[in-house]
Structures are given as C-alpha cells and as structure tokens.
Design a protein around this motif. Structure first.
Motif, short mmCIF file in Angstrom:
data_model
loop_
_atom_site.label_atom_id
_atom_site.label_comp_id
_atom_site.label_asym_id
_atom_site.label_seq_id
_atom_site.Cartn_x
_atom_site.Cartn_y
_atom_site.Cartn_z
N PRO A 31 -29.42 11.67 21.43
CA PRO A 31 -28.43 12.60 20.30
C PRO A 31 -28.31 12.99 19.41
O PRO A 31 -27.67 13.66 18.41
CB PRO A 31 -27.27 11.86 20.29
N GLU A 32 -29.38 12.80 18.36
CA GLU A 32 -29.70 13.13 17.06
C GLU A 32 -29.69 14.44 16.55
O GLU A 32 -29.53 15.18 15.43
CB GLU A 32 -31.00 12.59 16.23
N GLU A 33 -29.98 15.54 17.26
CA GLU A 33 -30.17 16.88 17.12
C GLU A 33 -29.10 17.51 17.81
O GLU A 33 -29.12 18.61 18.10
CB GLU A 33 -31.32 17.53 17.71
N PHE A 34 -28.23 16.95 18.67
CA PHE A 34 -26.95 17.82 18.94
C PHE A 34 -26.64 19.29 18.01
O PHE A 34 -26.40 20.08 18.27
CB PHE A 34 -25.47 16.83 19.48
N GLY A 35 -26.25 18.62 16.73
CA GLY A 35 -26.15 19.85 15.93
C GLY A 35 -27.26 21.41 16.19
O GLY A 35 -26.87 22.90 16.12
N LYS A 36 -28.26 21.28 16.42
CA LYS A 36 -29.54 21.94 16.49
C LYS A 36 -28.67 23.63 17.98
O LYS A 36 -29.28 24.25 18.56
CB LYS A 36 -30.65 21.73 18.04
N LEU A 37 -27.50 22.69 19.06
CA LEU A 37 -27.35 23.18 20.37
C LEU A 37 -27.14 24.12 20.28
O LEU A 37 -26.46 25.22 20.72
CB LEU A 37 -27.32 22.26 21.39
N GLY A 38 -25.99 24.42 18.75
CA GLY A 38 -25.13 26.04 19.03
C GLY A 38 -23.43 25.66 19.86
O GLY A 38 -23.98 24.40 20.94
N GLU A 39 -23.16 26.27 19.70
CA GLU A 39 -21.22 26.16 20.43
C GLU A 39 -21.47 26.40 22.04
O GLU A 39 -22.62 27.45 22.21
CB GLU A 39 -20.47 26.72 19.73
N ALA A 40 -20.85 26.25 23.01
CA ALA A 40 -20.80 26.66 24.34
C ALA A 40 -19.66 26.75 25.01
O ALA A 40 -18.50 26.25 24.53
CB ALA A 40 -22.31 25.75 25.09
N ASP A 41 -19.63 27.59 25.54
CA ASP A 41 -18.53 27.35 26.83
C ASP A 41 -17.80 26.35 27.83
O ASP A 41 -16.77 26.33 28.02
CB ASP A 41 -18.17 28.47 27.09
N LEU A 42 -19.87 26.12 28.17
CA LEU A 42 -19.67 25.02 29.02
C LEU A 42 -20.94 24.03 29.11
O LEU A 42 -22.25 25.37 28.58
CB LEU A 42 -19.60 26.06 30.41
N ILE A 43 -20.15 23.32 29.31
CA ILE A 43 -22.41 22.39 28.43
C ILE A 43 -22.31 21.65 30.61
O ILE A 43 -20.72 20.43 30.61
CB ILE A 43 -21.33 21.10 27.62
N TRP A 44 -23.50 21.42 30.98
CA TRP A 44 -23.83 20.52 32.04
C TRP A 44 -24.92 19.32 31.55
O TRP A 44 -25.54 19.66 31.02
CB TRP A 44 -24.24 21.61 33.09
N SER A 45 -24.14 18.12 32.33
CA SER A 45 -25.55 17.34 31.80
C SER A 45 -25.93 16.59 33.36
O SER A 45 -24.41 15.78 32.90
CB SER A 45 -24.84 17.26 30.75
#
Length: 301
Positions: free
Chosen positions: A119-133
C-alpha cells in the motif's frame, strides 16, 4: 493478486491467484509461466467478471471516466472492464513490470498501466470513478488501512468494488474413486491453514473480522450491495481448463503435500499423473465450479 492462496499476488500486494515468489530474485522468476497461469485462471472467470462489470455499470451510471484495476496481473480482467466501460481510461495496476507489459500487449495498448508497490504507493495511482480489486486486499497486512487508502482515491460518488473469497473451487465429485471420499474438503482445510499462516507473516499483519461491507463502511464509504457470480464449466472440460487445474494442483502439491496424510498425498500425486486416464488432464468427470463474491461501496457525492 491471484502467498499460499491460489490467487495471484505480488510481494506486498496481491491477486483469484498463488505464486510464492516473494523471495525469488526477479531475474530468476519465470514471469511467462506465471502470466500464462494467471491468464488461464482469469479467462475461466471471464463470464462472471463480465456479469459483475455490467452490475457495476448499473451502480456507477454513464459518468465513469477512469477505472483502476488494483492488482491486475496480466490484465485479463482489466480488459473486460475496458469492454464494459468503453468511454473510460482503464488502468492496470500491479507491482510486476513483466505482468504489466503482458497487459499492454494483450490489450493492444487499450489499457494504461501503472507500476506501484502497495500500500506504500497508493498516491501514485491518481483518482478514479471506479476501483476494482480482486483477491488483492487479503495480501496486504492491514486490510482495513488498505481499503481506506483505496477509498481515498475515489472521486465524489465513485465506487470501490472488492472481490474477495466467495466459494472454493470444486472440480471432482465427492467420491471420485481415489482414496477416501471428501478429498477436496480436506485439501481446503490444509489450504486454509496455509492461508492463515501467509496472512500472519505479512508485513504489518493485523487481525480483522472479514466483514467486507462493514470494513468498507469504516473506510468512509456507503455500502451499495454485495453480489456473487457463478463460475461454471461443466464436464467434460476443455483442454485449457484441465491444464489450469493441473497447474493449480501442482502448486497445491508443492505447498501442502507435507501437511496431508499419506493417502491424500498419494491421491493428489495420482491426479497430477499426466499419462494416467484417472489424472486430472484426462478424467471425464472433471469440472470447474466456483463463485466470486463482489462487495461494493460508494464515496460521498
């Protein structure tokens, strides 16, 4: 993000699929073999994921412009999300550069990719309208903190969809003529013990009651429903499904053989016999049946 679980994961990350390469130098790891394994597994789930994606379209409406698949592996499921959300930028997120390259190749450039250690680099992902995991969060030590981190990436009104657990895979009758009936249930029990060990050994491992809607609520989201989607390939199985089962059983043999009683270990070895008619590659009674459970929640609008 497929540890000892049968789902893929990358170190400190995760994904419906089981590779233990945390201590294998990247230069020595067989990424092609892993990618092929993950692709076969994802392709077997394609109809369930497509159905889930259409459900998500109903939850999100037509305003989805950016989708993240966190723990994407080689990008099969991300490709299905791209088909369901044709107007959106779909980004495959994984730790492995090799798997992300496979995702780019598979999609013909349709998918964007983002390499990140989670989880260290969540900040690299940017915003989203939908996140699937899918089957990724359970490979992060603190699952609640991971969900909260993902929730923080949602745009107003955005949806987080987490596919976790569901039902274990079934592929043979209860009594299939080898050993004592109930073999798969005993294999499941050994597998669950290994899964618990994997969880306990993760960095920052935190015990959590895995009530996913409640966890999504604690992440600051409003739960919007849970649905389960069937993965059903009846007998007689086609060759790709048989090959995937053979590979999966081989992984379980490597992980669990020492923890099974001798009869069950012998049964597992017999199923792996590539030439015997009673092996999983040739049995007429082999099938592929499982279920994928998806939990969803929405950010405040």
């Amino acid at each position: 993000m497929s540890g000892r679980h049968h789902h893929h994961h990358t170190k400190g990350q995760g994904r419906e699929h089981g590779h233990d390469h945390d201590h294998v130098p990247a230069a020595d790891f067989d990424w092609d073999a892993l990618a092929a394994h993950l692709e076969r597994e994802a392709e077997l789930k394609a109809s369930a994921v497509t159905a889930a994606a259409h459900w998500l379209r109903g939850l999100t409406g037509d305003g989805v412009r950016r989708v993240l698949d966190v723990g994407s592996g080689p990008g099969v499921l991300a490709g299905l999300l791209a088909e369901a959300f044709p107007a959106a930028e779909v980004v495959a997120v994984d730790q492995s550069a090799a798997l992300l390259e496979r995702a780019r190749t598979r999609s013909g450039g349709r998918l964007k990719t983002r390499q990140a250690d989670l989880p260290e680099e969540f900040g690299k992902l940017g915003e989203a309208d939908l996140i699937w995991s899918a089957n990724a969060i359970h490979h992060l030590g603190d699952q609640q903190t991971a969900l909260t981190g993902l929730a923080g990436l949602l745009r107003p009104g955005g949806v987080l969809a987490v596919a976790e657990r569901g039902l274990p895979l079934r592929y043979l009758p209860r009594d299939f003529g080898r050993g004592t009936a109930g073999f798969q249930a005993r294999l499941d029990a050994a597998h669950e013990a290994g899964f618990s060990t994997m969880r306990a050994e993760l960095p920052g491992a935190t015990e959590e009651i895995e009530d996913w809607p409640a966890m999504l609520g604690r992440a600051g989201l409003t739960p919007t429903g849970t649905r389960t989607f069937l993965i059903d390939h009846p007998a007689p199985l086609a060759a790709p499904a048989r090959e995937h089962l053979h590979a999966q059983l081989g992984r379980l043999h490597d992980q669990l053989a020492d923890h099974l009683d001798p009869q069950d270990a012998a049964t597992l070895a017999a199923l792996l016999d590539e030439d015997a008619p009673t092996g999983i590659l040739h049995r007429p009674d082999a099938f592929y049946l499982s279920a994928m459970t998806v939990h969803t929640a929405r950010a405040a609008g």
